[in-house]
Design a protein around this motif. Structure first.
Motif, PDB file in Angstrom:
ATOM      1  N   VAL A 170       0.500  -1.095  -0.054  1.00 31.77           N
ATOM      2  CA  VAL A 170       0.184   0.568   0.136  1.00 31.77           C
ATOM      3  C   VAL A 170       1.077   1.224  -0.071  1.00 31.77           C
ATOM      4  O   VAL A 170       0.543   2.021  -0.588  1.00 31.77           O
ATOM      5  N   VAL A 171       2.173   1.297   1.171  1.00 27.33           N
ATOM      6  CA  VAL A 171       3.196   2.127   0.919  1.00 27.33           C
ATOM      7  C   VAL A 171       3.429   2.675  -0.444  1.00 27.33           C
ATOM      8  O   VAL A 171       3.584   3.872  -0.581  1.00 27.33           O
ATOM      9  N   VAL A 172       3.789   1.404  -1.177  1.00 28.45           N
ATOM     10  CA  VAL A 172       4.618   1.699  -2.645  1.00 28.45           C
ATOM     11  C   VAL A 172       3.666   2.185  -3.545  1.00 28.45           C
ATOM     12  O   VAL A 172       3.443   3.291  -3.766  1.00 28.45           O
ATOM     13  N   LEU A 230     -12.981  16.462  -3.543  1.00 25.53           N
ATOM     14  CA  LEU A 230     -12.738  16.805  -1.960  1.00 25.53           C
ATOM     15  C   LEU A 230     -12.556  18.000  -1.141  1.00 25.53           C
ATOM     16  O   LEU A 230     -11.272  18.227  -1.304  1.00 25.53           O
ATOM     17  N   PHE A 231     -13.261  18.613  -0.900  1.00 28.52           N
ATOM     18  CA  PHE A 231     -12.651  20.259   0.785  1.00 28.52           C
ATOM     19  C   PHE A 231     -12.477  21.066  -0.012  1.00 28.52           C
ATOM     20  O   PHE A 231     -12.021  21.992  -0.086  1.00 28.52           O
ATOM     21  N   GLY A 232     -13.335  20.836  -1.234  1.00 31.42           N
ATOM     22  CA  GLY A 232     -13.273  22.021  -2.542  1.00 31.42           C
ATOM     23  C   GLY A 232     -12.295  21.648  -3.350  1.00 31.42           C
ATOM     24  O   GLY A 232     -11.130  22.401  -4.446  1.00 31.42           O
ATOM     25  N   TYR A 233     -11.662  20.286  -3.478  1.00 32.68           N
ATOM     26  CA  TYR A 233     -10.492  19.787  -3.888  1.00 32.68           C
ATOM     27  C   TYR A 233     -10.381  18.907  -5.282  1.00 32.68           C
ATOM     28  O   TYR A 233     -10.908  18.003  -4.984  1.00 32.68           O
ATOM     29  N   GLN A 234     -10.624  19.363  -6.757  1.00 29.94           N
ATOM     30  CA  GLN A 234     -10.765  18.094  -7.531  1.00 29.94           C
ATOM     31  C   GLN A 234      -9.990  17.061  -7.588  1.00 29.94           C
ATOM     32  O   GLN A 234      -8.749  17.081  -8.349  1.00 29.94           O
ATOM     33  N   MET A 235     -10.969  15.997  -7.754  1.00 32.84           N
ATOM     34  CA  MET A 235     -10.222  14.393  -7.661  1.00 32.84           C
ATOM     35  C   MET A 235      -9.922  14.134  -9.332  1.00 32.84           C
ATOM     36  O   MET A 235      -9.472  12.959  -9.512  1.00 32.84           O
ATOM     37  N   GLY A 236      -9.915  15.294 -10.458  1.00 31.64           N
ATOM     38  CA  GLY A 236     -10.081  14.615 -11.476  1.00 31.64           C
ATOM     39  C   GLY A 236      -9.191  14.173 -12.193  1.00 31.64           C
ATOM     40  O   GLY A 236      -9.213  13.304 -13.152  1.00 31.64           O
ATOM     41  N   THR A 237      -8.153  13.923 -12.114  1.00 29.77           N
ATOM     42  CA  THR A 237      -6.734  13.916 -12.707  1.00 29.77           C
ATOM     43  C   THR A 237      -6.530  11.603 -12.424  1.00 29.77           C
ATOM     44  O   THR A 237      -7.394  11.705 -11.029  1.00 29.77           O
ATOM     45  N   ASP A 238      -5.619  11.542 -13.030  1.00 24.31           N
ATOM     46  CA  ASP A 238      -5.676   9.861 -12.725  1.00 24.31           C
ATOM     47  C   ASP A 238      -4.882  10.087 -11.386  1.00 24.31           C
ATOM     48  O   ASP A 238      -4.944   9.921 -10.288  1.00 24.31           O
ATOM     49  N   GLN A 239      -4.161  10.880 -11.362  1.00 23.18           N
ATOM     50  CA  GLN A 239      -2.677  11.086 -10.151  1.00 23.18           C
ATOM     51  C   GLN A 239      -3.606  11.047  -8.881  1.00 23.18           C
ATOM     52  O   GLN A 239      -3.214  10.594  -7.738  1.00 23.18           O
ATOM     53  N   ARG A 240      -4.969  11.523  -8.638  1.00 22.81           N
ATOM     54  CA  ARG A 240      -5.984  12.650  -7.349  1.00 22.81           C
ATOM     55  C   ARG A 240      -6.532  11.107  -8.336  1.00 22.81           C
ATOM     56  O   ARG A 240      -6.748  10.479  -6.254  1.00 22.81           O
ATOM     57  N   TYR A 241      -6.942  10.630  -8.709  1.00 22.53           N
ATOM     58  CA  TYR A 241      -8.520   9.285  -8.812  1.00 22.53           C
ATOM     59  C   TYR A 241      -7.359   8.102  -8.087  1.00 22.53           C
ATOM     60  O   TYR A 241      -8.219   7.512  -7.152  1.00 22.53           O
ATOM     61  N   LEU A 269       3.361   9.557  -7.796  1.00 19.43           N
ATOM     62  CA  LEU A 269       4.004  10.490  -8.123  1.00 19.43           C
ATOM     63  C   LEU A 269       5.598  10.364  -9.635  1.00 19.43           C
ATOM     64  O   LEU A 269       5.892  10.550 -10.284  1.00 19.43           O
ATOM     65  N   VAL A 270       5.708   9.202  -9.676  1.00 22.54           N
ATOM     66  CA  VAL A 270       6.403   8.286 -11.028  1.00 22.54           C
ATOM     67  C   VAL A 270       5.578   8.174 -11.969  1.00 22.54           C
ATOM     68  O   VAL A 270       6.615   7.834 -13.156  1.00 22.54           O
ATOM     69  N   LEU A 271       3.947   7.548 -12.210  1.00 23.10           N
ATOM     70  CA  LEU A 271       4.123   6.286 -13.003  1.00 23.10           C
ATOM     71  C   LEU A 271       3.088   7.119 -14.088  1.00 23.10           C
ATOM     72  O   LEU A 271       2.366   9.115 -12.993  1.00 23.10           O
ATOM     73  N   ASN A 272       3.316   7.338 -15.330  1.00 24.99           N
ATOM     74  CA  ASN A 272       2.807   8.232 -15.923  1.00 24.99           C
ATOM     75  C   ASN A 272       0.941   7.883 -16.207  1.00 24.99           C
ATOM     76  O   ASN A 272       0.937   6.991 -15.483  1.00 24.99           O
ATOM     77  N   ALA A 273       0.174   8.762 -16.705  1.00 27.22           N
ATOM     78  CA  ALA A 273      -1.525   8.905 -17.000  1.00 27.22           C
ATOM     79  C   ALA A 273      -1.549   7.457 -17.728  1.00 27.22           C
ATOM     80  O   ALA A 273      -2.642   6.437 -16.833  1.00 27.22           O
ATOM     81  N   TYR A 274      -0.957   6.178 -18.377  1.00 16.51           N
ATOM     82  CA  TYR A 274      -1.420   5.537 -19.154  1.00 16.51           C
ATOM     83  C   TYR A 274      -1.141   4.640 -17.941  1.00 16.51           C
ATOM     84  O   TYR A 274      -2.010   3.484 -18.031  1.00 16.51           O
ATOM     85  N   TYR A 275      -0.208   4.520 -16.720  1.00 21.67           N
ATOM     86  CA  TYR A 275      -0.345   3.082 -15.633  1.00 21.67           C
ATOM     87  C   TYR A 275      -1.221   2.975 -14.719  1.00 21.67           C
ATOM     88  O   TYR A 275      -1.723   2.033 -14.266  1.00 21.67           O
TER      89      TYR A 275
END
Lengths: 353, 414
Positions: free
Chosen positions: A36-38, A168-179, A44-50
């Protein structure tokens, strides 16, 4: 349960409580936590595809675990899992669009709505089993699919409905990184819940129903109740998975939830290993990555054989079918079993017997 | 064994990704959604080929003001969720994010309306849904304003209105008595549904009796049951809202059952391949045609034939009607890109849109006589209101009627 035969020297249990921990050994617990930690660091390291592939594994994995609870633990069959997956997706979009309830709450609410639908569909399961149940659930797949295409108020009819992204709290989680984090959160919660379920009285009842329904009934287990409950829980998982899918894609339409997806879910649990929580995740990973791997392999080979790249779509579909057949023949217990064998090999080396 | 296969395969996937299309700063990125498989592949193949050929032709002939178009064709099998997933992948493919997309179906195009207007991507679809014609959301019928959506040709609703107008004339010419009966036939899918209400309302206005719609699948099949319903309904004019593959089955099934209804259809509903497959049953179908045919001697056909040679060097292949419309669509986009290049910011989605909205009775220079003159304004994305109605006869296709529809404000977005 899982690791008994392969416990390390010095690991032993002196109580039933110790024998039914969520993770069979401290090592496996540490690995899960480490995993889970990994994954927390992955965006931070993977691109949108992965990330996209990992997110897919997440929401399909949740739904596959639900099906595994039904098929692998309770011994029932469902050919309508995709319809519940879709119902969750539509329900979450509908709750969010019509009542303005935030997405993060509409997802669990959609899970509950799907549970209700699943339990209704599960009612026949109280009376019929085997092939007859398979056909009954197949019927529910078609009924729900048709409902999706016609219920304008709920699904937007044949044109589908738009699903907002999570904020969440006015923070958009739309991008892959956040979702990714949203999905990871749900995966961890749902898998912990799933692993926990099997330590409970209800979980043991499921297994008893699967292993021998007559003996289970004689022991005082209410078959109808547990079969329907199993359908309910399985649908809850499907609903959550579907809702995550809907809000990730931003658009939900009936075409996405056909019988083909139901079969794919069955493929996931069979390839992963029936009756294994980890197997659900392994099987999903396999099924999600297989088409991608086939595409790139065909791309590589396609340079040598130009005709091949034309047929990528077919090769992908055929590979999935082939994988299921090969697994049924060579590894009927699935990837989870194979994984155990590999672990056992290293632990017992060089004195494996 | 699988434990070993997966890492190797993942490595291969990674390698494949790294070796993807090379990035060049002076390229114009365009996405191309095609339906080479799935229920609309019958018309999706020639259209998608036309789009790809036209872009390759432009690249081979100097590009867009010297810049090459870099495009990726994705076959999404007419599966809307897959189109959305592809779109999201394109949008995340920094720095190769497309400024324009050549799309396909109604379901996916309508689902993407909000996405493309948020991301400011110029979107030219093969869906001519009337819902895409209201860029400002002024009409009360409009569910969502579609500022970045364009298509070449009359909208489905206008097309249907055009053939209904012809039907009305046809009814009078035949001297038949009473109220003609009109019925809409199509799958329960956004594409066949798009003109359903709008066209029924117009048919009523012209004095038709509108019957209950009949549903038949977009996937070709045995439609005798639907044909029997049609026969029983006593409809005089049946509007076929599916694509040609499904319509061939329907027309043949209906011939077997002995239906004598006049079939009318939309721009995707009939073509050369359909006529060849349907044989005698296909004669008499009247439908909307949006550009010159392959055998036309219009001056612009020179260019189309050159474009066709991109994928068919022999020049022997006869392209169906959809191919010409695809070529028109790409050349309109090219002209808008050329105009956008002179604007502040260069070729961006917003500038291409602005350039499109400045076109008045425009025809791409090389395609004189092939494409219909088209006009887009910031308030109105109904490119053309001219509907050419053709009829299939044993002697070939005949232009039997040309409807010029009013640009009624209440028809915007409907």
């Amino acid at each position: 349960m899982a690791g008994h035969a392969t416990m390390r020297c010095g690991e032993f249990r002196t109580s039933y409580r110790a024998d039914t921990t969520i993770f069979p050994t401290p090592m496996s617990r540490n690995f899960a936590l480490g995993g889970v930690v990994v994954l927390l660091l992955a965006p931070l390291v993977l691109n949108a595809y992965y990330l996209n592939l990992l997110i897919q594994i997440g929401y399909y994995g949740i739904a596959a675990l639900g099906l595994n609870i039904l098929v692998g633990f309770t011994g029932q069959i469902s050919l309508g899992h995709a319809a519940f997956f879709g119902f969750g997706a539509f329900a979450s979009a509908w709750i969010n669009n019509s009542f303005g309830i935030p997405v993060i709450l509409s997802i669990p609410l959609a899970g509950l709505l799907t549970t209700a639908v699943g339990m209704i569909v599960g009612v026949p399961a109280g009376r019929i089993k085997g092939l007859y149940l398979a056909i009954a659930t197949l019927a529910s797949q078609f009924i729900l699919e048709d409902f999706f295409a016609r219920a304008e108020w709920f699904t937007g009819g044949s044109s589908g409905s738009l699903a907002n992204s999570i904020s969440l709290f006015g923070y958009q989680m739309g991008t892959d990184q956040r979702y990714f984090y949203v999905v990871l959160f749900f995966v961890v919660v749902m898998f912990l819940f799933g692993a926990n379920l099997l330590r409970t009285r209800d979980g043991r009842a499921f297994v008893a129903v699967r292993d021998h329904y007559l003996s289970a009934e004689i022991m005082g287990i209410n078959l109808t109740k547990y079969r329907i409950l199993s359908f309910g829980i399985s649908s809850f998982y499907a609903g959550i998975g579907g809702a995550l899918y809907g809000h990730y894609l931003g658009f939900v339409s009936a075409e996405g939830f056909t019988i083909l997806l139901s079969i794919q879910f069955l493929g996931m649990v069979i390839i992963g290993g029936l009756g294994s929580v980890m197997g659900a995740l392994l099987g999903t990973t396999f099924m999600v990555l297989l088409p991608e791997v086939m595409t790139s392999l065909v791309g590589t080979v396609g340079d040598l054989l130009p005709g091949l790249s034309q047929g990528v779509a077919y090769i992908k579909q055929m590979a999935i079918g082939l994988a299921i057949i090969l697994f049924l023949i060579f590894e009927p217990d699935g990837l989870a079993h194979r994984w155990k064998m590999i672990k056992a090999y290293w632990k017992l080396y060089p004195f494996s017997y | 064994m699988n434990k070993r296969v997966i890492p190797t395969a993942m490595a291969a996937a990674l390698a494949g990704l790294v070796a993807g299309p090379a990035f060049a700063a002076d390229m114009i990125n365009v996405g191309h959604l095609a339906a080479y498989t799935g229920p609309t592949s019958d018309v999706g193949k020639p259209y998608g080929q036309g789009i790809a050929d036209a872009m390759n032709y432009i690249n081979a002939n100097g590009g867009v003001g010297g810049r090459q178009i870099q495009f990726e064709t994705v076959d999404y099998s007419y599966n809307a969720p897959q189109a959305i997933a592809t779109y999201k992948r394109w949008m995340a493919s920094n720095p190769n994010v497309p400024v324009a997309i050549q799309g396909w179906g109604t379901a996916d195009t309508e689902a993407l309306v909000k996405f493309v207007s948020n991301d400011k991507v110029f979107f030219m679809s093969a869906s001519y849904s009337g819902h895409l014609t209201d860029p400002m959301g002024k009409s009360e019928r409009t569910k969502a304003a579609a500022p970045y959506n364009f298509f070449y040709g009359p909208s489905y609703s206008d097309g249907c209105r055009g053939v209904v107008q012809w039907a009305s004339e046809d009814w009078k010419a035949k001297g038949s008595a009473g109220k003609p009966k009109f019925v809409h036939m199509g799958d329960n899918h956004p594409y066949p549904n798009a003109p359903k209400e709008a066209c029924a309302a117009y048919a009523e206005e012209l004095g038709f009796e509108v019957l209950n719609p009949i549903v038949y699948s977009l996937k070709p099949g045995d439609f005798k049951a639907q044909c029997l319903s049609l026969k029983e309904s006593g409809a005089n004019y049946a509007y076929l809202a599916n694509t040609s593959g499904s319509n061939i089955s329907l027309v043949k099934s209906c011939a077997t059952v002995g239906v004598d209804t006049q079939f009318i259809s939309n721009v995707w509903g009939w073509d050369e391949n359909a006529q060849a497959a349907a044989g005698d049953a296909g004669y008499g179908v009247a439908w909307v045609v949006g550009a010159a045919g392959w055998s036309s001697d219009a001056p612009g056909m020179e260019t189309v034939r050159a474009v066709s040679k991109v994928s068919d060097p022999s020049g022997n292949e006869a392209r169906p009607l959809h191919y010409m419309r695809a070529v028109c669509g790409v050349f309109f986009m090219r002209d808008a890109m050329l105009a956008a290049e002179k604007m502040d910011g260069g070729v961006t989605g917003t500038n291409i849109k602005a350039a499109m909205e400045q076109m008045t009775d425009h025809v791409p220079a090389e395609l004189e006589g092939v494409c219909l003159p088209s006009t887009w304004t910031p308030e109105d994305h109904r490119g053309t209101n001219q509907v050419l109605v053709y009829k299939s006869t044993p002697n070939g296709f005949e232009n039997v009627y040309t409807a010029t529809l009013e640009r009624r404000s209440e028809w915007l977005g409907w």
